[in-house]
Design a protein around this motif. Structure first.
Motif, PDB file in Angstrom:
ATOM      1  N   HIS A 101       1.739   3.181  12.159  1.00 30.47           N
ATOM      2  CA  HIS A 101       2.872   3.383  11.248  1.00 30.47           C
ATOM      3  C   HIS A 101       4.054   3.971  12.003  1.00 30.47           C
ATOM      4  O   HIS A 101       5.216   3.556  11.811  1.00 30.47           O
ATOM      5  CB  HIS A 101       2.471   4.308  10.104  1.00 30.47           C
ATOM      6  CG  HIS A 101       3.595   4.632   9.162  1.00 30.47           C
ATOM      7  ND1 HIS A 101       4.118   3.713   8.276  1.00 30.47           N
ATOM      8  CD2 HIS A 101       4.324   5.787   8.992  1.00 30.47           C
ATOM      9  CE1 HIS A 101       5.102   4.268   7.599  1.00 30.47           C
ATOM     10  NE2 HIS A 101       5.246   5.524   8.009  1.00 30.47           N
ATOM     11  N   GLY A 102       3.779   4.944  12.872  1.00 27.71           N
ATOM     12  CA  GLY A 102       4.838   5.531  13.666  1.00 27.71           C
ATOM     13  C   GLY A 102       5.482   4.534  14.615  1.00 27.71           C
ATOM     14  O   GLY A 102       6.700   4.519  14.798  1.00 27.71           O
ATOM     15  N   LYS A 127      -1.998   6.014  11.332  1.00 31.01           N
ATOM     16  CA  LYS A 127      -0.857   6.906  11.525  1.00 31.01           C
ATOM     17  C   LYS A 127      -0.070   6.515  12.777  1.00 31.01           C
ATOM     18  O   LYS A 127       1.170   6.486  12.764  1.00 31.01           O
ATOM     19  CB  LYS A 127      -1.349   8.351  11.627  1.00 31.01           C
ATOM     20  CG  LYS A 127      -0.234   9.375  11.745  1.00 31.01           C
ATOM     21  CD  LYS A 127      -0.806  10.782  11.774  1.00 31.01           C
ATOM     22  CE  LYS A 127       0.325  11.809  11.882  1.00 31.01           C
ATOM     23  NZ  LYS A 127      -0.220  13.205  11.908  1.00 31.01           N
ATOM     24  N   GLU A 136      -7.918   6.492  10.034  1.00 32.24           N
ATOM     25  CA  GLU A 136      -6.722   7.212   9.611  1.00 32.24           C
ATOM     26  C   GLU A 136      -5.823   7.511  10.807  1.00 32.24           C
ATOM     27  O   GLU A 136      -4.592   7.392  10.721  1.00 32.24           O
ATOM     28  CB  GLU A 136      -7.120   8.514   8.917  1.00 32.24           C
ATOM     29  CG  GLU A 136      -7.843   8.301   7.589  1.00 32.24           C
ATOM     30  CD  GLU A 136      -8.236   9.612   6.946  1.00 32.24           C
ATOM     31  OE1 GLU A 136      -7.722  10.668   7.394  1.00 32.24           O
ATOM     32  OE2 GLU A 136      -9.041   9.594   6.001  1.00 32.24           O
TER      33      GLU A 136
END
Length: 216
Positions: free
Chosen positions: A187-188, A184, A180
């Motif tokens: 994705h950023g 994250k 996870e």
């Protein structure tokens, strides 16, 4: 008895005995060879499974080190902002020595070798940056992105090896959510890249005289 083998009949009998013995030895040799063939696949499977477990553990260690690296913020020298240090050592990939990757099959074996090469390429690329340039030549951003993507790829390899050899890594604490956290971060990074590529919009001021008059 000796006189018998000296006769023609005895000579023929001796030849028949020698022939039968040779046939028996040949049959026994073939049987032993077949037995060896039957045994080898089992040994090969055990070797492949052992290598798979050691490889999964090595990749998992690298994932842990890379995950820590992307969260490790540098500490700068107040007297010289070009000088900095991280709190943790750089991630190091340590795969099993002298491994026969063909035990995994050509496809998976090549994927392991390619991953090792990707790690080396990332390390060499970071070394090539000029830290004296503004923003340290993007060193920190590229470092985070590189280790995050390598960690994600290593996790994919672990999942693939686990599936093919029916192996499971030891459990990790519930709060240690590497997948996870990496998702994250990636994705950023992807979002930031998309924003940079997006063309600027709006009525920005310009000092360029238009070549054609605007219609009324």
């Amino acid at each position: 008895m000796i006189d018998f083998f000296g006769t023609t009949q005895g000579f023929m009998t001796l030849g028949a005995l020698i022939g039968a013995g040779s046939f028996a030895l040949g049959s026994a040799s073939r049987s032993i060879h077949k037995l060896g063939v039957l045994v080898r696949p089992g040994q090969t499977n055990r070797n492949a499974r052992s290598l798979a477990m050691r490889t999964m553990l090595a990749l998992d260690d690298y994932v842990g080190a890379a995950y820590a690296a992307v969260h490790d913020r540098p500490e700068f020298n107040p007297m010289d902002q070009e000088e900095f240090a991280f709190h943790l050592p750089e991630p190091v990939l340590i795969l099993p020595d002298d491994a026969d990757w063909q035990l995994f099959g050509a496809d998976l074996g090549e994927e392991i070798l390619w991953f090792s090469n990707r790690v080396s390429n990332h390390e060499n690329a970071l070394e090539s940056l000029d830290l004296s340039k503004p923003a340290h030549d993007g060193f920190f951003e590229r470092r985070i992105e590189g280790y995050a993507r390598l960690a994600a790829r290593a996790m994919d390899l672990i999942a693939r090896i686990s599936s093919e050899f029916d192996l499971t890594l030891p459990e990790k604490p519930d709060y240690y959510r590497q997948a996870e956290g990496l998702a994250k971060i990636l994705h950023g990074l992807d979002k930031a890249t998309a924003n940079k590529l997006q063309p600027a919009t709006g009525n920005a001021a310009t000092n360029v005289t238009p070549l054609f008059p605007k219609s009324v």
